[in-house]
Motif scaffolding. Sequence first.
Motif, short mmCIF file in Angstrom:
data_model
loop_
_atom_site.label_atom_id
_atom_site.label_comp_id
_atom_site.label_asym_id
_atom_site.label_seq_id
_atom_site.Cartn_x
_atom_site.Cartn_y
_atom_site.Cartn_z
N HIS A 160 14.51 41.12 -19.90
CA HIS A 160 15.28 40.01 -20.46
C HIS A 160 16.59 39.89 -19.69
CE1 HIS A 160 17.03 43.49 -22.45
NE2 HIS A 160 18.09 42.77 -22.73
N VAL A 161 17.19 38.70 -19.79
CA VAL A 161 18.43 38.44 -19.07
C VAL A 161 19.58 39.27 -19.67
CG1 VAL A 161 20.18 36.71 -18.52
CG2 VAL A 161 17.75 36.11 -18.43
N GLN A 162 20.34 39.86 -18.78
CA GLN A 162 21.49 40.63 -19.22
C GLN A 162 22.66 40.35 -18.30
OE1 GLN A 162 20.78 44.88 -19.53
NE2 GLN A 162 22.26 45.06 -21.19
N SER B 231 21.15 40.80 -14.52
CA SER B 231 19.81 41.35 -14.30
C SER B 231 18.82 40.60 -15.16
CB SER B 231 19.79 42.84 -14.63
OG SER B 231 20.10 43.05 -16.00
N GLY B 232 17.52 40.74 -14.80
CA GLY B 232 16.46 40.17 -15.63
C GLY B 232 16.13 38.72 -15.34
N TYR B 233 16.51 38.20 -14.21
CA TYR B 233 16.20 36.82 -13.88
C TYR B 233 16.11 36.68 -12.37
CZ TYR B 233 21.23 36.73 -12.97
OH TYR B 233 22.48 37.02 -12.50
N HIS C 253 22.72 31.59 -21.10
CA HIS C 253 22.87 33.01 -21.32
C HIS C 253 24.32 33.41 -21.10
CE1 HIS C 253 18.58 32.55 -20.30
NE2 HIS C 253 18.40 33.56 -21.14
#
Length: 125
Positions: A1-3, A25-27, A115
Motif C-alpha cells: 500500500h502507498v506510504q 513507497s508502494g506505488y 494520498h
Amino acid sequence: HVQLVESGGGSVQAGGSLRLSCVGSGYIDSDYLMGWFRQAPGKEREGVATILRDDSTTYADSVKGRFTISKDNAKNTLYLQMNSLKPEDTAIYYCGLGPGDLTVARSLRPLYFSHWGQGTQVTVS
C-alpha cells in the motif's frame, strides 16, 4: 500500500531554515506526482510546492523565492528546502501524492491529491 513518511520539521526563529523530507513507497513513481502542502491551525490545507512529471515545479506565491522543492528519484524522496522562514509559515506540513497527469492549474490544490503522509510540524517564532 502507498506510504508517505515526512521528517525534518522543528522549531526555528524567523529567518532560519529547515529541510523537510518525504520518503514514498508502494506505488509506481511514474504514475504520480508529489507535492508539499501545509495546514495552519483553523485554516484549510493549502498547496506549497509541487513537482510535475516533466520535473517542472510550481510554488504558492507566499513561498516563491524562499522555498525550493526537489526530488531524488533513486531514493523516492521528496524534499522541501525552506529558507527565510516567517512566523506565518508555521503549520503542519504534509507530503501528498497525486495523479501524474495533473495540470499545473490543479497541482497545488489538495482536492486532487489522493494520498497523504502523517505530517511534520514546523514552528517559526
